[in-house]
Design a protein around this motif. Structure first.
Motif, PDB file in Angstrom:
ATOM      1  N   PRO A   4       0.828  -1.211   0.000  1.00 39.34           N
ATOM      2  CA  PRO A   4       0.000   0.000   0.000  1.00 39.34           C
ATOM      3  C   PRO A   4       0.860   1.258   0.000  1.00 39.34           C
ATOM      4  CG  PRO A   4      -0.006  -1.034   2.165  1.00 39.34           C
ATOM      5  CD  PRO A   4       0.746  -1.949   1.248  1.00 39.34           C
ATOM      6  N   SER A   5       0.321   2.315  -0.550  1.00 41.95           N
ATOM      7  CA  SER A   5       1.028   3.587  -0.567  1.00 41.95           C
ATOM      8  C   SER A   5       1.032   4.185   0.826  1.00 41.95           C
ATOM      9  CB  SER A   5       0.352   4.533  -1.559  1.00 41.95           C
ATOM     10  OG  SER A   5       0.437   4.001  -2.861  1.00 41.95           O
ATOM     11  N   GLN A   6       2.143   4.837   1.183  1.00 38.53           N
ATOM     12  CA  GLN A   6       2.281   5.423   2.522  1.00 38.53           C
ATOM     13  C   GLN A   6       3.072   6.716   2.428  1.00 38.53           C
ATOM     14  OE1 GLN A   6       1.086   3.985   5.487  1.00 38.53           O
ATOM     15  NE2 GLN A   6       1.707   5.833   6.546  1.00 38.53           N
ATOM     16  N   ILE A   7       2.538   7.787   3.042  1.00 40.97           N
ATOM     17  CA  ILE A   7       3.194   9.092   3.058  1.00 40.97           C
ATOM     18  C   ILE A   7       3.037   9.686   4.451  1.00 40.97           C
ATOM     19  CG2 ILE A   7       1.128  10.296   2.211  1.00 40.97           C
ATOM     20  CD1 ILE A   7       3.010  12.178   0.620  1.00 40.97           C
ATOM     21  N   THR A   8       4.066  10.408   4.916  1.00 38.92           N
ATOM     22  CA  THR A   8       4.010  11.072   6.219  1.00 38.92           C
ATOM     23  C   THR A   8       4.337  12.550   6.026  1.00 38.92           C
ATOM     24  OG1 THR A   8       4.741   9.044   7.309  1.00 38.92           O
ATOM     25  CG2 THR A   8       4.863  11.081   8.594  1.00 38.92           C
ATOM     26  N   PHE A   9       3.470  13.393   6.556  1.00 41.49           N
ATOM     27  CA  PHE A   9       3.626  14.849   6.482  1.00 41.49           C
ATOM     28  C   PHE A   9       4.122  15.359   7.832  1.00 41.49           C
ATOM     29  CE2 PHE A   9       0.132  13.644   3.680  1.00 41.49           C
ATOM     30  CZ  PHE A   9       0.515  14.233   2.490  1.00 41.49           C
ATOM     31  N   PHE A  10       5.059  16.313   7.806  1.00 47.49           N
ATOM     32  CA  PHE A  10       5.596  16.922   9.027  1.00 47.49           C
ATOM     33  C   PHE A  10       5.393  18.425   8.947  1.00 47.49           C
ATOM     34  CE2 PHE A  10       7.846  13.008   8.337  1.00 47.49           C
ATOM     35  CZ  PHE A  10       8.010  12.461   9.597  1.00 47.49           C
ATOM     36  N   GLU A  11       5.024  19.035  10.085  1.00 48.17           N
ATOM     37  CA  GLU A  11       4.811  20.483  10.096  1.00 48.17           C
ATOM     38  C   GLU A  11       6.114  21.264   9.959  1.00 48.17           C
ATOM     39  OE1 GLU A  11       0.572  21.392  12.153  1.00 48.17           O
ATOM     40  OE2 GLU A  11       2.329  21.697  13.411  1.00 48.17           O
ATOM     41  N   GLU A  12       7.204  20.721  10.459  1.00 45.62           N
ATOM     42  CA  GLU A  12       8.477  21.440  10.448  1.00 45.62           C
ATOM     43  C   GLU A  12       9.466  20.789   9.470  1.00 45.62           C
ATOM     44  OE1 GLU A  12       8.476  24.223  12.023  1.00 45.62           O
ATOM     45  OE2 GLU A  12       6.624  23.836  13.114  1.00 45.62           O
ATOM     46  N   LYS A  13      10.513  21.539   9.134  1.00 46.13           N
ATOM     47  CA  LYS A  13      11.568  21.015   8.273  1.00 46.13           C
ATOM     48  C   LYS A  13      12.292  19.867   8.961  1.00 46.13           C
ATOM     49  CE  LYS A  13      12.406  25.361   5.867  1.00 46.13           C
ATOM     50  NZ  LYS A  13      13.337  26.430   5.572  1.00 46.13           N
ATOM     51  N   LYS A  14      12.957  19.045   8.173  1.00 43.19           N
ATOM     52  CA  LYS A  14      13.790  17.947   8.662  1.00 43.19           C
ATOM     53  C   LYS A  14      13.005  16.971   9.539  1.00 43.19           C
ATOM     54  CE  LYS A  14      17.985  20.591   8.161  1.00 43.19           C
ATOM     55  NZ  LYS A  14      19.126  21.216   8.798  1.00 43.19           N
ATOM     56  N   PHE A  15      11.732  16.735   9.179  1.00 39.69           N
ATOM     57  CA  PHE A  15      10.901  15.709   9.803  1.00 39.69           C
ATOM     58  C   PHE A  15      10.667  15.947  11.291  1.00 39.69           C
ATOM     59  CE2 PHE A  15      13.840  14.111   6.546  1.00 39.69           C
ATOM     60  CZ  PHE A  15      12.927  14.044   5.504  1.00 39.69           C
ATOM     61  N   GLN A  16      10.501  17.223  11.645  1.00 31.60           N
ATOM     62  CA  GLN A  16      10.264  17.612  13.028  1.00 31.60           C
ATOM     63  C   GLN A  16       8.821  18.081  13.188  1.00 31.60           C
ATOM     64  OE1 GLN A  16      12.851  17.322  15.447  1.00 31.60           O
ATOM     65  NE2 GLN A  16      13.701  16.216  13.707  1.00 31.60           N
ATOM     66  N   GLY A  17       8.412  18.218  14.462  1.00 34.51           N
ATOM     67  CA  GLY A  17       7.083  18.740  14.763  1.00 34.51           C
ATOM     68  C   GLY A  17       5.997  17.690  14.588  1.00 34.51           C
ATOM     69  N   ARG A  18       4.774  18.172  14.637  1.00 36.71           N
ATOM     70  CA  ARG A  18       3.620  17.282  14.512  1.00 36.71           C
ATOM     71  C   ARG A  18       3.653  16.584  13.162  1.00 36.71           C
ATOM     72  NH1 ARG A  18      -2.324  19.583  15.770  1.00 36.71           N
ATOM     73  NH2 ARG A  18      -2.405  19.778  13.525  1.00 36.71           N
ATOM     74  N   CYS A  19       3.260  15.312  13.125  1.00 37.09           N
ATOM     75  CA  CYS A  19       3.251  14.587  11.851  1.00 37.09           C
ATOM     76  C   CYS A  19       1.926  13.850  11.670  1.00 37.09           C
ATOM     77  CB  CYS A  19       4.423  13.622  11.747  1.00 37.09           C
ATOM     78  SG  CYS A  19       4.320  12.188  12.821  1.00 37.09           S
ATOM     79  N   TYR A  20       1.679  13.480  10.432  1.00 40.48           N
ATOM     80  CA  TYR A  20       0.467  12.739  10.093  1.00 40.48           C
ATOM     81  C   TYR A  20       0.813  11.685   9.049  1.00 40.48           C
ATOM     82  CZ  TYR A  20      -4.071  11.582   8.164  1.00 40.48           C
ATOM     83  OH  TYR A  20      -5.177  10.894   7.717  1.00 40.48           O
ATOM     84  N   ASN A  21       0.510  10.423   9.356  1.00 37.98           N
ATOM     85  CA  ASN A  21       0.712   9.312   8.431  1.00 37.98           C
ATOM     86  C   ASN A  21      -0.554   9.106   7.622  1.00 37.98           C
ATOM     87  OD1 ASN A  21       3.351   8.438   9.325  1.00 37.98           O
ATOM     88  ND2 ASN A  21       2.333   7.766  11.200  1.00 37.98           N
ATOM     89  N   CYS A  22      -0.380   8.889   6.323  1.00 31.09           N
ATOM     90  CA  CYS A  22      -1.526   8.746   5.441  1.00 31.09           C
ATOM     91  C   CYS A  22      -1.286   7.569   4.493  1.00 31.09           C
ATOM     92  CB  CYS A  22      -1.701  10.047   4.650  1.00 31.09           C
ATOM     93  SG  CYS A  22      -3.164  10.116   3.648  1.00 31.09           S
ATOM     94  N   SER A  23      -2.308   6.740   4.298  1.00 28.76           N
ATOM     95  CA  SER A  23      -2.179   5.597   3.399  1.00 28.76           C
ATOM     96  C   SER A  23      -3.311   5.530   2.377  1.00 28.76           C
ATOM     97  CB  SER A  23      -2.119   4.291   4.198  1.00 28.76           C
ATOM     98  OG  SER A  23      -3.282   4.151   4.972  1.00 28.76           O
ATOM     99  N   SER A  24      -4.117   6.606   2.306  1.00 33.80           N
ATOM    100  CA  SER A  24      -5.191   6.629   1.318  1.00 33.80           C
ATOM    101  C   SER A  24      -5.460   8.072   0.884  1.00 33.80           C
ATOM    102  CB  SER A  24      -6.475   6.017   1.890  1.00 33.80           C
ATOM    103  OG  SER A  24      -6.923   6.764   2.994  1.00 33.80           O
ATOM    104  N   ASP A  25      -6.188   8.227  -0.192  1.00 31.76           N
ATOM    105  CA  ASP A  25      -6.517   9.561  -0.686  1.00 31.76           C
ATOM    106  C   ASP A  25      -7.224  10.363   0.399  1.00 31.76           C
ATOM    107  OD1 ASP A  25      -5.611   8.330  -2.970  1.00 31.76           O
ATOM    108  OD2 ASP A  25      -7.446   8.591  -4.117  1.00 31.76           O
ATOM    109  N   CYS A  26      -6.921  11.638   0.476  1.00 35.37           N
ATOM    110  CA  CYS A  26      -7.547  12.507   1.473  1.00 35.37           C
ATOM    111  C   CYS A  26      -7.842  13.867   0.831  1.00 35.37           C
ATOM    112  CB  CYS A  26      -6.640  12.681   2.688  1.00 35.37           C
ATOM    113  SG  CYS A  26      -7.409  13.631   4.011  1.00 35.37           S
ATOM    114  N   ALA A  27      -9.120  14.221   0.738  1.00 33.90           N
ATOM    115  CA  ALA A  27      -9.540  15.459   0.086  1.00 33.90           C
ATOM    116  C   ALA A  27      -9.348  16.697   0.958  1.00 33.90           C
ATOM    117  CB  ALA A  27     -11.000  15.364  -0.346  1.00 33.90           C
ATOM    118  N   ASP A  28      -9.190  16.508   2.276  1.00 34.65           N
ATOM    119  CA  ASP A  28      -8.999  17.665   3.159  1.00 34.65           C
ATOM    120  C   ASP A  28      -8.118  17.277   4.339  1.00 34.65           C
ATOM    121  OD1 ASP A  28      -9.105  20.058   4.480  1.00 34.65           O
ATOM    122  OD2 ASP A  28     -11.287  20.169   4.541  1.00 34.65           O
TER     123      ASP A  28
END
Length: 177
Positions: A4-28
């Motif tokens: 499955p596809s997997q992506i993680t978003f971080f609020e700060e540079k260099k993978f710092q701060g709050r993060c969110y893992n996502c494995s499916s399409d998300c419209a918002d």
């Protein structure tokens, strides 16, 4: 079976701060984070959008680490929707670009990456296109720079069907992961 596809978003540079893992399409994505300054793509190819509902500037990301937004050529720290790219696990790619809307005028057939649409085809604009195989990224500037537009299998009767505000085309490449 494909992973499955997997992506993680971080609020700060260099993978710092709050993060969110996502494995499916998300419209918002706005409820998960307020800004995005780094991304880790574990698997799959993703297109992220600066606005909700898959609108605004697009950025196509292959597996890898993007320690700051400049690494995915972002114009801001706004990431508000995302989806996994389909049709990337093939062995052939075919794209036909037309010089007029509704598949009119001269057409060129493409099956490989093109760093300069003008140098290769004497083409500066594409008003419509058909993707019969694979998935592609179209750029409004040569050498894979500028705004990015995802083209998956299907027909695009006019340039705004793929999200472009103008028909300018500089380069394009296959998504091959």
């Amino acid at each position: 079976m494909l992973s499955p596809s997997q992506i993680t978003f971080f609020e700060e540079k260099k993978f710092q701060g709050r993060c969110y893992n996502c494995s499916s399409d998300c419209a918002d994505l706005h409820t998960h984070f307020s800004r995005c300054n780094s991304i880790r793509v574990e698997s799959g190819v993703w297109v992220i959008y600066e606005r909700p509902s898959y609108k605004g500037f697009q950025y196509i990301l292959s597996p890898g680490e993007y320690a700051d937004s400049q690494q995915w050529m972002a114009f801001s720290d706004s990431v508000k929707s995302c989806r996994a790219v389909k049709n990337i696990y093939g062995s052939s790619w075919k794209l036909r670009l037309y010089e007029r809307p509704d598949f009119g005028g001269q057409a060129v057939d493409c099956s490989d990456d093109v760093a300069s649409a003008y140098d290769t085809y004497k083409m500066r604009e594409a008003y419509s296109c058909v993707v019969t195989d694979g998935a592609w990224v179209l750029y409004d500037l040569p050498n894979y720079r500028g705004h990015q537009y995802l083209l998956e299998r299907g027909e695009y009767r006019q340039h705004d069907d793929w999200g472009a505000s103008s028909p300018g085309i500089g380069s394009f490449r296959r998504i091959t992961e």
